[in-house]
Scaffold this active site. Structure first.
Site, short mmCIF file in Angstrom:
data_model
loop_
_atom_site.label_atom_id
_atom_site.label_comp_id
_atom_site.label_asym_id
_atom_site.label_seq_id
_atom_site.Cartn_x
_atom_site.Cartn_y
_atom_site.Cartn_z
N THR A 15 -31.81 132.45 70.29
CA THR A 15 -30.69 131.60 70.20
C THR A 15 -31.46 130.05 70.50
O THR A 15 -32.21 130.08 71.34
CB THR A 15 -29.32 131.95 71.00
OG1 THR A 15 -29.91 131.79 72.41
CG2 THR A 15 -28.96 133.30 70.63
N ASP A 16 -30.51 129.10 69.97
CA ASP A 16 -30.76 127.74 70.63
C ASP A 16 -29.98 127.55 71.94
O ASP A 16 -29.21 128.23 72.50
CB ASP A 16 -30.60 126.71 69.61
CG ASP A 16 -29.03 126.88 69.12
OD1 ASP A 16 -28.11 127.44 70.02
OD2 ASP A 16 -28.59 126.18 68.04
N GLN A 17 -30.00 126.17 72.52
CA GLN A 17 -29.42 125.84 73.86
C GLN A 17 -27.74 126.14 73.65
O GLN A 17 -27.16 126.52 74.75
CB GLN A 17 -29.58 124.41 74.12
CG GLN A 17 -29.29 124.22 75.50
CD GLN A 17 -29.95 122.76 75.93
OE1 GLN A 17 -30.22 121.99 74.97
NE2 GLN A 17 -29.74 122.28 76.94
N MET A 18 -27.24 125.94 72.45
CA MET A 18 -25.79 126.28 72.21
C MET A 18 -25.33 127.91 72.23
O MET A 18 -24.42 128.24 72.25
CB MET A 18 -25.42 125.70 71.12
CG MET A 18 -25.64 124.26 71.13
SD MET A 18 -25.27 123.43 69.67
CE MET A 18 -26.48 123.97 68.53
N VAL A 20 -26.60 129.77 69.66
CA VAL A 20 -26.31 130.22 68.36
C VAL A 20 -27.96 130.75 67.98
O VAL A 20 -28.61 130.06 68.46
CB VAL A 20 -25.79 128.95 67.51
CG1 VAL A 20 -25.90 129.44 66.12
CG2 VAL A 20 -24.34 128.49 68.01
#
Length: 142
Positions: A15-18, A20
């Site tokens: 996932t990314d920082q969010m 997601v």
């Protein structure tokens, strides 16, 4: 229609920082689904590679609908969309735990020899695999 389903727990590293899922990770999950489908058809991709046959991707079409998130378990559904003895098109759907469609798409593959990297006829080189694809295709056309 033969549809293989794999369940994958979304890991933090995917996932990314969010929180997601990063878009390229869906392709890795589709590879897991494709390998599973080939096994469900009675074949082993690693054994095909040992015989000097590779199946590179020649086209990808994916549509991102809804984000999969860290901590969810996603469902990867895979089937044969089309087959013509040279090229195989696989279809994919990735759904989240709520059944929401996150990604839909296809990947097209051809079989090539490892040495020359030239397309081969699956029908001529691997008649049993050809028959399995034809059988799966018939079921999906019905």
């Amino acid at each position: 229609m033969l549809i293989t389903t794999e369940y994958i727990k979304v890991r933090y590293a995917e996932t990314d920082q969010m929180g997601v899922v990063y878009h390229a990770n869906y392709l890795v999950w589709c590879e897991i689904g494709r390998t599973s489908l080939i096994e469900d058809m009675g074949f082993n991709y690693a054994n095909l590679e040992k015989e000097g046959i590779l199946s590179p991707v020649v086209n990808l079409q994916f549509s991102y609908k809804y984000p999969a998130r860290y901590g969810e378990t996603v469902q990867v559904r895979t089937w044969v969309e089309d087959y013509n003895s040279i090229k195989v098109t696989y279809g994919y759907e990735i759904l989240n735990e709520e059944g929401k469609l996150c990604v839909a798409g296809t990947s097209e593959h051809v079989c090539v020899t490892k040495d020359a990297f030239r397309p081969i006829s699956i029908k001529r080189k691997f008649p049993s695999l050809h028959e399995a694809y034809e059988e799966v295709k018939k079921k999906s056309d019905a």
